[in-house]
Scaffold this active site. Structure first.
Site, PDB file in Angstrom:
ATOM      1  N   PRO A 302       0.899  -1.149   0.051  1.00 61.34           N
ATOM      2  CA  PRO A 302       0.085   0.107   0.023  1.00 61.34           C
ATOM      3  C   PRO A 302       0.799   1.372   0.128  1.00 61.34           C
ATOM      4  CG  PRO A 302       0.118  -0.755   2.200  1.00 61.34           C
ATOM      5  CD  PRO A 302       0.776  -1.960   1.440  1.00 61.34           C
ATOM      6  N   GLY A 303       0.341   2.339  -0.680  1.00 59.59           N
ATOM      7  CA  GLY A 303       1.131   3.607  -0.632  1.00 59.59           C
ATOM      8  C   GLY A 303       0.003   4.709  -0.143  1.00 59.59           C
ATOM      9  N   ARG A 304      -0.758   4.677  -1.225  1.00 58.70           N
ATOM     10  CA  ARG A 304      -1.740   5.864  -0.937  1.00 58.70           C
ATOM     11  C   ARG A 304      -2.607   5.872   0.148  1.00 58.70           C
ATOM     12  NH1 ARG A 304      -4.590   8.376  -5.323  1.00 58.70           N
ATOM     13  NH2 ARG A 304      -3.769   6.438  -6.554  1.00 58.70           N
ATOM     14  N   CYS A 371      -0.176  28.003 -15.809  1.00 55.01           N
ATOM     15  CA  CYS A 371      -0.489  28.666 -17.281  1.00 55.01           C
ATOM     16  C   CYS A 371      -1.244  27.562 -18.014  1.00 55.01           C
ATOM     17  CB  CYS A 371       0.798  29.226 -17.880  1.00 55.01           C
ATOM     18  SG  CYS A 371       1.534  30.671 -17.063  1.00 55.01           S
TER      19      CYS A 371
HETATM   20  C1  LIG Z   1       3.945  -1.939  -7.927  1.00 57.32           C
HETATM   21  C2  LIG Z   1       3.169  -1.265  -7.160  1.00 57.32           C
HETATM   22  N1  LIG Z   1       3.128  -1.435  -5.944  1.00 57.32           N
HETATM   23  C3  LIG Z   1       2.247  -0.735  -5.151  1.00 57.32           C
HETATM   24  C4  LIG Z   1       1.996   0.805  -5.687  1.00 57.32           C
HETATM   25  C5  LIG Z   1       1.074   1.399  -4.594  1.00 57.32           C
HETATM   26  O1  LIG Z   1      -0.143   1.634  -5.064  1.00 57.32           O
HETATM   27  P1  LIG Z   1      -1.221   2.553  -4.125  1.00 57.32           P
HETATM   28  O2  LIG Z   1      -0.598   3.801  -3.692  1.00 57.32           O
HETATM   29  O3  LIG Z   1      -2.116   2.689  -5.126  1.00 57.32           O
HETATM   30  O4  LIG Z   1      -1.556   1.702  -2.916  1.00 57.32           O
HETATM   31  C6  LIG Z   1       1.949   0.732  -6.975  1.00 57.32           C
HETATM   32  C7  LIG Z   1       1.381   2.259  -7.517  1.00 57.32           C
HETATM   33  O5  LIG Z   1       1.497   2.456  -8.661  1.00 57.32           O
HETATM   34  C8  LIG Z   1       2.743  -0.141  -7.909  1.00 57.32           C
HETATM   35  O6  LIG Z   1       3.046   0.295  -8.979  1.00 57.32           O
END
Ligand SMILES: Cc1ncc(COP(=O)(O)O)c(C=O)c1O
Length: 444
Positions: A302-304, A371
């Protein structure tokens, strides 16, 4: 970008559902996060400024650890990375998913153990691979056939590197076509349906210096349903079963990527992590039992959902303009710090902070200072009708894919990032100065 039939966003004054848990509003307009009034952060660090609630990030890391106790949880650094994020995620026991030498070096030089880092990338540069091998990255995810020979050569006959293969399960999922990566018509991964994945795996098995530990698949981003993940588990375990038949291979790891959707505005859906954890675990063990395979260790990225809701961007209003039946509120930031509205047409729910307005709300469009007519931050949002230059607007859910995708457009300089916690605000990343920009501009 705005589709006319979409309802105008109406956030009731007390609806802080998409703000960090620490958010309070002791008096109308006096919004505080992490115990720090946002207007105070704006006065102290200037605007635009990004505010990161440290405890919110840490709490989200813990939520993942609790929901997925037997899973390796990697924070996807691409969402937002700075030394503090490296530190916090490391302390909370997460691993890291990086996709460049830059992200990797920042992480390792900040003290993150390289063995807990996974390197991704559909087009890894020689510097990415050299850095990964030099620093001893835990695993490298192979994303194209040509990478196999390159990596094997770089590792060398006496060397050893753990790798995974990114496969494409043929599943369409994700909040926008530009962030859907589970189907064969996009640049990432090796197709299962066309047999490219199996072919690449056979070639990797011929490389003694490469140890294949598992398969990886990332379906896309901003996914709010569990179903696509269950389908992906079935498809990937199906491939694992065929690899077992053909090569006697038993892979110890399955990386299901990230993509966990969050709400950007009150009332929007978010992925239910508890349900995801429970149902993926059940699907995985059922699929493996049916295939006669041991259950591989699950990895997620997870990132987001880790950093997104912990971030707030604060802008100062520079101009308010009425044209036709539109009111444009222009602020001192825009697509250079938040390209997501321009890229994906996403919507936000900004709020007036720093003062209370007794005026009724009216539909306005918050735009940036760049712009580009497409430089819109929040279309058709209801804000007090007496908005004026000098006012402060705060935008919640600004932690992910804003600054990490920021640009140097119009040379306005990227905003600073401050952390708030227990009533204190501190600088994490300073504002990009003209000196910073000029230092690179070496030629005449
Ligand atoms: C390989 C991979 N893992 C994890 C992520 C994280 O995704 P998210 O931020 O939607 O959880 C991404 C996002 O592009 C990704 O490309």
């Amino acid at each position: 970008m705005t589709t006319l039939h979409e309802p105008v966003v109406t956030t009731t004054p007390d609806d802080l559902s998409v703000w960090p848990a620490s958010t309070t509003e002791p008096r109308p307009g006096d919004l505080a996060v992490g115990g720090v009034p946002l207007a105070e952060v704006a006065d102290r660090f200037g605007t635009p400024v990004y505010v990161l609630d440290e405890n919110e990030v840490r709490a989200r890391c813990r939520t993942y650890r609790h929901a997925f106790p037997d899973t390796e949880v990697l924070y996807a650094a691409k969402a937002f990375l700075c030394r503090a994020m490296v530190h916090w995620t490391e302390e909370e026991g997460l691993g890291l998913d990086v996709c460049s030498a830059g992200e990797l070096e920042l992480a390792v030089t900040t003290g993150f153990p390289p063995e807990r880092i996974v390197l991704h990338g559909n087009a890894k540069s020689p510097r990415d691979l050299e850095t990964a091998l030099r620093l001893g990255v835990g695993r490298i995810v192979i994303d194209s056939p040509s990478e196999i020979a390159r990596l094997a050569a770089a590792v060398g006959p006496g060397g050893h590197q753990k790798v995974m293969v990114r496969v494409v399960p043929g599943i369409s999922a994700g909040g926008h076509e530009k962030i859907r990566t589970g189907t064969d018509d996009q640049k990432f991964g090796l197709s299962i349906a066309d047999g490219y994945a199996q072919h690449a795996i056979a070639r990797i098995l011929d490389q003694p210096q490469l140890e294949l530990t598992g398969l990886h698949c990332h379906l896309g981003s901003q996914i709010t349903s569990v179903k696509p993940y269950l389908a992906a588990v079935r498809r990937v375990v199906g491939l694992m079963a065929r690899l077992h038949e053909q090569h006697g291979l038993v892979l110890p790891e399955l990386d299901l990527g990230g993509g966990h959707g969050i709400a950007y505005r009150p009332g929007e859906a978010a992925l239910d992590l508890t349900a995801l954890a429970r149902r993926v675990r059940a699907e995985l063990s059922d699929a493996c039992a049916a295939a006669g395979l041991p259950v591989p260790r699950l990895i997620i990225e997870p990132g987001r959902a880790v950093v997104g809701p912990a971030g707030i961007s604060v802008y100062r209003v520079l101009a308010v303009k009425r044209t036709g039946d539109h009111t444009f509120v222009a602020v001192d930031g825009g697509m250079s710090d938040n390209p997501r509205p321009a890229l994906y047409g996403v919507r936000y729910a900004p709020r007036l902070i720093g003062r209370a307005s007794g005026e009724p709300s009216a539909p306005v469009t918050v735009v940036g200072r760049h712009c580009e007519a497409g430089d819109v931050l929040a279309a058709d949002v209801r804000l007090p009708s007496d908005l004026r230059p000098g006012d402060l607007l705060a935008v919640p859910v600004a932690g992910a894919y804003h600054l990490s995708m920021a640009s140097g457009y119009n040379l306005v300089g990227r905003p600073p990032v401050t952390a708030v916690r227990d009533g204190h605000a501190r600088l994490l990343v300073r504002r990009e100065s003209l000196d910073d920009i000029r230092r690179r501009d070496v030629g005449l």
